[in-house]
Design a protein around this motif. Structure first.
Motif, PDB file in Angstrom:
ATOM      1  N   VAL A  28       0.866  -1.197   0.000  1.00 18.14           N
ATOM      2  CA  VAL A  28       0.000   0.000   0.000  1.00 18.14           C
ATOM      3  C   VAL A  28       0.893   1.234   0.000  1.00 18.14           C
ATOM      4  CG1 VAL A  28      -1.789   1.262   1.275  1.00 18.14           C
ATOM      5  CG2 VAL A  28      -1.764  -1.249   1.341  1.00 18.14           C
ATOM      6  N   TYR A  29       0.557   2.200  -0.854  1.00 18.15           N
ATOM      7  CA  TYR A  29       1.251   3.494  -0.872  1.00 18.15           C
ATOM      8  C   TYR A  29       0.275   4.539  -0.363  1.00 18.15           C
ATOM      9  CZ  TYR A  29       4.034   1.008  -4.404  1.00 18.15           C
ATOM     10  OH  TYR A  29       4.787   0.080  -5.077  1.00 18.15           O
ATOM     11  N   GLU A  30       0.607   5.159   0.762  1.00 16.75           N
ATOM     12  CA  GLU A  30      -0.280   6.182   1.341  1.00 16.75           C
ATOM     13  C   GLU A  30       0.495   7.496   1.447  1.00 16.75           C
ATOM     14  OE1 GLU A  30      -3.473   6.924   2.317  1.00 16.75           O
ATOM     15  OE2 GLU A  30      -2.536   8.804   2.915  1.00 16.75           O
ATOM     16  N   ILE A 281     -19.168  19.409   8.713  1.00 20.64           N
ATOM     17  CA  ILE A 281     -18.511  20.112   9.828  1.00 20.64           C
ATOM     18  C   ILE A 281     -18.692  19.270  11.086  1.00 20.64           C
ATOM     19  CG2 ILE A 281     -18.528  22.186  11.266  1.00 20.64           C
ATOM     20  CD1 ILE A 281     -19.603  23.745   8.859  1.00 20.64           C
ATOM     21  N   ASN A 282     -17.608  19.080  11.803  1.00 23.22           N
ATOM     22  CA  ASN A 282     -17.688  18.448  13.116  1.00 23.22           C
ATOM     23  C   ASN A 282     -17.140  19.419  14.148  1.00 23.22           C
ATOM     24  OD1 ASN A 282     -18.289  15.264  13.547  1.00 23.22           O
ATOM     25  ND2 ASN A 282     -17.846  15.804  11.425  1.00 23.22           N
ATOM     26  N   VAL A 283     -17.871  19.580  15.232  1.00 19.54           N
ATOM     27  CA  VAL A 283     -17.366  20.407  16.338  1.00 19.54           C
ATOM     28  C   VAL A 283     -17.255  19.512  17.567  1.00 19.54           C
ATOM     29  CG1 VAL A 283     -17.642  22.530  17.652  1.00 19.54           C
ATOM     30  CG2 VAL A 283     -18.613  22.385  15.363  1.00 19.54           C
ATOM     31  N   ARG A 372     -14.218  18.559   1.334  1.00 22.12           N
ATOM     32  CA  ARG A 372     -14.566  17.542   0.339  1.00 22.12           C
ATOM     33  C   ARG A 372     -14.868  16.232   1.055  1.00 22.12           C
ATOM     34  NH1 ARG A 372     -10.611  18.166  -4.880  1.00 22.12           N
ATOM     35  NH2 ARG A 372     -11.464  20.150  -5.617  1.00 22.12           N
ATOM     36  N   ALA A 373     -15.777  16.302   2.016  1.00 21.84           N
ATOM     37  CA  ALA A 373     -16.080  15.102   2.807  1.00 21.84           C
ATOM     38  C   ALA A 373     -16.582  13.979   1.905  1.00 21.84           C
ATOM     39  CB  ALA A 373     -17.105  15.438   3.871  1.00 21.84           C
ATOM     40  N   THR A 374     -17.507  14.315   1.008  1.00 22.00           N
ATOM     41  CA  THR A 374     -18.065  13.312   0.093  1.00 22.00           C
ATOM     42  C   THR A 374     -18.359  13.999  -1.238  1.00 22.00           C
ATOM     43  OG1 THR A 374     -20.396  13.763   0.532  1.00 22.00           O
ATOM     44  CG2 THR A 374     -19.312  12.228   2.035  1.00 22.00           C
TER      45      THR A 374
HETATM   46  C1  LIG Z   1     -16.478  14.184   8.366  1.00 22.30           C
HETATM   47  C2  LIG Z   1     -16.942  12.928   7.679  1.00 22.30           C
HETATM   48  C3  LIG Z   1     -17.995  12.207   8.223  1.00 22.30           C
HETATM   49  C4  LIG Z   1     -18.421  11.026   7.602  1.00 22.30           C
HETATM   50  N1  LIG Z   1     -19.417  10.307   8.178  1.00 22.30           N
HETATM   51  C5  LIG Z   1     -19.706   9.085   7.689  1.00 22.30           C
HETATM   52  C6  LIG Z   1     -20.621   8.240   8.381  1.00 22.30           C
HETATM   53  O1  LIG Z   1     -21.193   8.609   9.396  1.00 22.30           O
HETATM   54  N2  LIG Z   1     -20.847   6.998   7.872  1.00 22.30           N
HETATM   55  C7  LIG Z   1     -20.222   6.554   6.741  1.00 22.30           C
HETATM   56  O2  LIG Z   1     -20.438   5.402   6.355  1.00 22.30           O
HETATM   57  N3  LIG Z   1     -19.365   7.355   6.058  1.00 22.30           N
HETATM   58  C8  LIG Z   1     -19.087   8.586   6.503  1.00 22.30           C
HETATM   59  N4  LIG Z   1     -18.191   9.388   5.852  1.00 22.30           N
HETATM   60  C9  LIG Z   1     -17.631   8.931   4.565  1.00 22.30           C
HETATM   61  C10 LIG Z   1     -16.438   7.988   4.738  1.00 22.30           C
HETATM   62  O3  LIG Z   1     -15.494   8.524   5.629  1.00 22.30           O
HETATM   63  C11 LIG Z   1     -15.784   7.814   3.369  1.00 22.30           C
HETATM   64  O4  LIG Z   1     -16.755   7.351   2.460  1.00 22.30           O
HETATM   65  C12 LIG Z   1     -14.620   6.836   3.360  1.00 22.30           C
HETATM   66  O5  LIG Z   1     -13.739   7.043   4.432  1.00 22.30           O
HETATM   67  C13 LIG Z   1     -13.887   6.996   2.033  1.00 22.30           C
HETATM   68  O6  LIG Z   1     -12.811   6.084   1.950  1.00 22.30           O
HETATM   69  P1  LIG Z   1     -11.929   6.010   0.630  1.00 22.30           P
HETATM   70  O7  LIG Z   1     -10.870   5.035   0.908  1.00 22.30           O
HETATM   71  O8  LIG Z   1     -12.818   5.807  -0.542  1.00 22.30           O
HETATM   72  O9  LIG Z   1     -11.302   7.465   0.423  1.00 22.30           O
HETATM   73  P2  LIG Z   1     -10.245   8.273   1.321  1.00 22.30           P
HETATM   74  O10 LIG Z   1     -10.564   8.076   2.754  1.00 22.30           O
HETATM   75  O11 LIG Z   1     -10.237   9.666   0.806  1.00 22.30           O
HETATM   76  O12 LIG Z   1      -8.852   7.577   1.027  1.00 22.30           O
HETATM   77  C14 LIG Z   1      -7.990   7.927  -0.016  1.00 22.30           C
HETATM   78  C15 LIG Z   1      -6.554   7.835   0.478  1.00 22.30           C
HETATM   79  O13 LIG Z   1      -5.654   8.082  -0.598  1.00 22.30           O
HETATM   80  C16 LIG Z   1      -4.561   8.831  -0.111  1.00 22.30           C
HETATM   81  N5  LIG Z   1      -3.925   9.492  -1.264  1.00 22.30           N
HETATM   82  C17 LIG Z   1      -4.341  10.593  -1.930  1.00 22.30           C
HETATM   83  N6  LIG Z   1      -3.495  10.863  -2.952  1.00 22.30           N
HETATM   84  C18 LIG Z   1      -2.546   9.908  -2.934  1.00 22.30           C
HETATM   85  C19 LIG Z   1      -1.408   9.643  -3.757  1.00 22.30           C
HETATM   86  N7  LIG Z   1      -1.121  10.406  -4.808  1.00 22.30           N
HETATM   87  N8  LIG Z   1      -0.613   8.581  -3.451  1.00 22.30           N
HETATM   88  C20 LIG Z   1      -0.910   7.782  -2.380  1.00 22.30           C
HETATM   89  N9  LIG Z   1      -1.984   7.996  -1.570  1.00 22.30           N
HETATM   90  C21 LIG Z   1      -2.796   9.028  -1.858  1.00 22.30           C
HETATM   91  C22 LIG Z   1      -5.228   9.790   0.884  1.00 22.30           C
HETATM   92  O14 LIG Z   1      -4.276  10.342   1.777  1.00 22.30           O
HETATM   93  C23 LIG Z   1      -6.237   8.865   1.555  1.00 22.30           C
HETATM   94  O15 LIG Z   1      -5.689   8.223   2.674  1.00 22.30           O
HETATM   95  C24 LIG Z   1     -17.783  10.589   6.405  1.00 22.30           C
HETATM   96  C25 LIG Z   1     -16.741  11.332   5.861  1.00 22.30           C
HETATM   97  C26 LIG Z   1     -16.316  12.488   6.492  1.00 22.30           C
HETATM   98  C27 LIG Z   1     -15.173  13.259   5.904  1.00 22.30           C
END
Ligand SMILES: Cc1cc2nc3c(=O)[nH]c(=O)nc-3n(C[C@H](O)[C@H](O)[C@H](O)COP(=O)(O)OP(=O)(O)OC[C@H]3O[C@@H](n4cnc5c(N)ncnc54)[C@H](O)[C@@H]3O)c2cc1C
Length: 430
Positions: A28-30, A281-283, A372-374
């Motif tokens: 995994v590359y993060e 927004i989360n507080v 950009r939460a979603t």
């Molecule tokens: C505040 C908040 C509240 C939420 N509440 C809920 C909830 O109540 N219930 C629910 O089910 N979902 C919720 N969600 C949605 C949920 O968090 C997301 O759908 C999920 O975490 C997305 O996962 P992902 O792996 O698709 O994307 P991401 O989490 O965005 O993962 C992408 C990863 O890629 C990495 N990355 C980016 N560019 C590069 C690169 N060039 N090279 C290597 N790595 C890279 C990033 O650092 C990141 O770690 C919420 C989201 C937020 C922000």
């Protein structure tokens, strides 16, 4: 053994990595210092508390989420009331109630005034039929009425699940969620949230499991470009370094949508990805004294809120955490005013639940705005979501923004990772 290179260590990437174990070596590359992406925890020095970037709720219907937790040995990382109960308070009218769904599919709760939302009539359930019959281009608001079920339960539920105002959100996405949870009955609607934190539940155990299985997780490692030859990826650019991709190696791009587009569009100009987003927004308010909470809200550990800016309050002994979804409309508001308004709502809801006197003015707080939460769960944005498969023979996509049929959620992200691993596995076999 071939290597599967997973770019992005959010839940989609971690899910793809975990699912691929045994079939290949995994790396995994993060790009960030730690994995988790949009679902992560950290120590906040000013609050002297460990907090999540945002409160996350999952439901017992989220089968891929629970399967993932089972694979990484973290099923006990979630907690909740153990029953399909949802305490609620309306800050505009001062009313409190508890939605108590029954376990089975037939909605007995809708016929029982003490279990349903106040003012609801059983015939309000017709709204569900309208939602089930929605057309592909319908927005959620066009299915709802002015009845109590729509206003007090389905609309707030839709905003939370889709993170998009109901007059813009795609009804088809809400329909899928409702089909998987509400229509399956209470046993599919038990709410869960992390016992300690998102990282402790989803990320650290996944990393530990990957390490145990000899997979490699490289954090602080940003993939900046792809090298393509004859329709396949042959190199990953990681800063100045190029990681060579052997002929049998495969790649999962599990970054956020804009990053995936910038990596791929030079070779795949037709690729579309969601390009409009909604914030959350989360507080997090640090409580000066340890606090216990009474009643069903205390049992649940959270309460829903209608009629104000606040949507959910998570009740922790040393922290009150508030979620405001579909929050683009609040982005220009001054943080001090936002914090004070939310705190006044929190006091109104929480003070009757505890013997501890809550301060008049907001205690020390951390405001986290995830711009950009979603992706915005509109009809137009949903059409821009690509599927797992790409024209490159050794590369697939994962992420909550891919065409999972679900809105942007943990469940969608984890399912996308499972699907990416399945497609790659199938390609290796044939
Ligand atoms: C505040 C908040 C509240 C939420 N509440 C809920 C909830 O109540 N219930 C629910 O089910 N979902 C919720 N969600 C949605 C949920 O968090 C997301 O759908 C999920 O975490 C997305 O996962 P992902 O792996 O698709 O994307 P991401 O989490 O965005 O993962 C992408 C990863 O890629 C990495 N990355 C980016 N560019 C590069 C690169 N060039 N090279 C290597 N790595 C890279 C990033 O650092 C990141 O770690 C919420 C989201 C937020 C922000």
């Amino acid at each position: 053994m071939p290597m599967i290179h997973v770019i992005g260590g959010g839940l989609a990437g971690l899910s793809a990595a975990v699912e691929s174990l045994g079939n290949a070596n995994v790396r995994v590359y993060e790009s960030a210092k730690s994995c988790g992406g949009r679902a992560r925890s950290f120590y906040d020095k000013a609050l002297d508390r460990r907090i999540d970037n945002g409160n996350h709720l999952v439901l017992s219907a989220n089968r891929a989420t629970f399967r993932f937790l089972g694979l990484i040995g973290a099923c006990d990382g979630l907690t909740g009331p153990g029953a399909p109960i949802f305490p609620w308070h309306d800050v505009a009218t001062g009313e409190s109630w508890v939605l108590r769904l029954n376990e089975g599919r037939f909605p007995f709760w809708a016929f029982c005034p003490s279990r349903r939302v106040p003012g609801m009539r059983w015939r309000d359930l017709v709204v569900m039929l309208r939602l089930l019959r929605c057309q592909p281009d319908d927005v959620v608001a066009s299915c709802f009425g002015n009845d109590a079920l729509s206003r007090r339960l389905l609309a707030p539920f839709a905003v939370s699940a889709l993170n998009t105002p109901i007059n813009a959100a795609a009804a088809s996405l809400l329909k899928k969620v409702v089909q998987e949870c509400l229509l399956q009955g209470g046993r599919a609607c038990r709410p869960f949230y992390p016992k300690l934190g998102l990282s402790e539940t989803f990320v650290t155990p996944a990393e530990a499991h990957l390490a145990l299985m000899r997979a490699e997780v490289r954090t602080g490692c940003r993939v900046t470009g792809l090298q393509i030859q004859e329709g396949r990826v042959c190199g990953l650019e990681v800063g100045a370094e190029v990681v060579e991709i052997a002929p049998d190696d495969q790649i999962v791009i599990a970054t956020p949508a804009p990053v995936a587009a910038s990596l791929l569009q030079p070779f795949w100009p037709e690729l579309t990805v969601p390009d409009a987003f909604q914030s959350i927004i989360n507080v997090h308010f640090a409580l000066p004294t340890r606090t216990t909470y009474l009643g069903e809200a205390g049992r649940a550990g959270f309460t829903g809120v209608n009629g104000g800016m606040t949507e959910w309050i998570y009740l922790k002994p040393d922290l009150l955490s508030v979620t405001v979804s579909a929050a683009n409309c609040y982005l220009t508001m001054a943080q001090e005013a936002l914090t004070q308004q939310i705190w006044q709502e929190v006091r109104q809801v929480v003070q009757p639940l505890t013997a501890t006197k809550l301060p008049q003015d907001a205690p020390q707080a951390r405001v986290i705005i995830e711009k950009r939460a979603t992706f915005a769960a509109s009809v137009a944005q949903d059409k821009r979501r690509p599927s797992t498969v790409t024209p490159l023979s050794n590369l697939v996509l994962a992420g909550d923004w891919t065409q999972t049929g679900l809105p942007s959620t943990i469940e969608g992200a984890i399912r996308s990772g499972v699907e990416a691993a399945r497609v790659l596995n199938q390609r290796r076999m044939f």
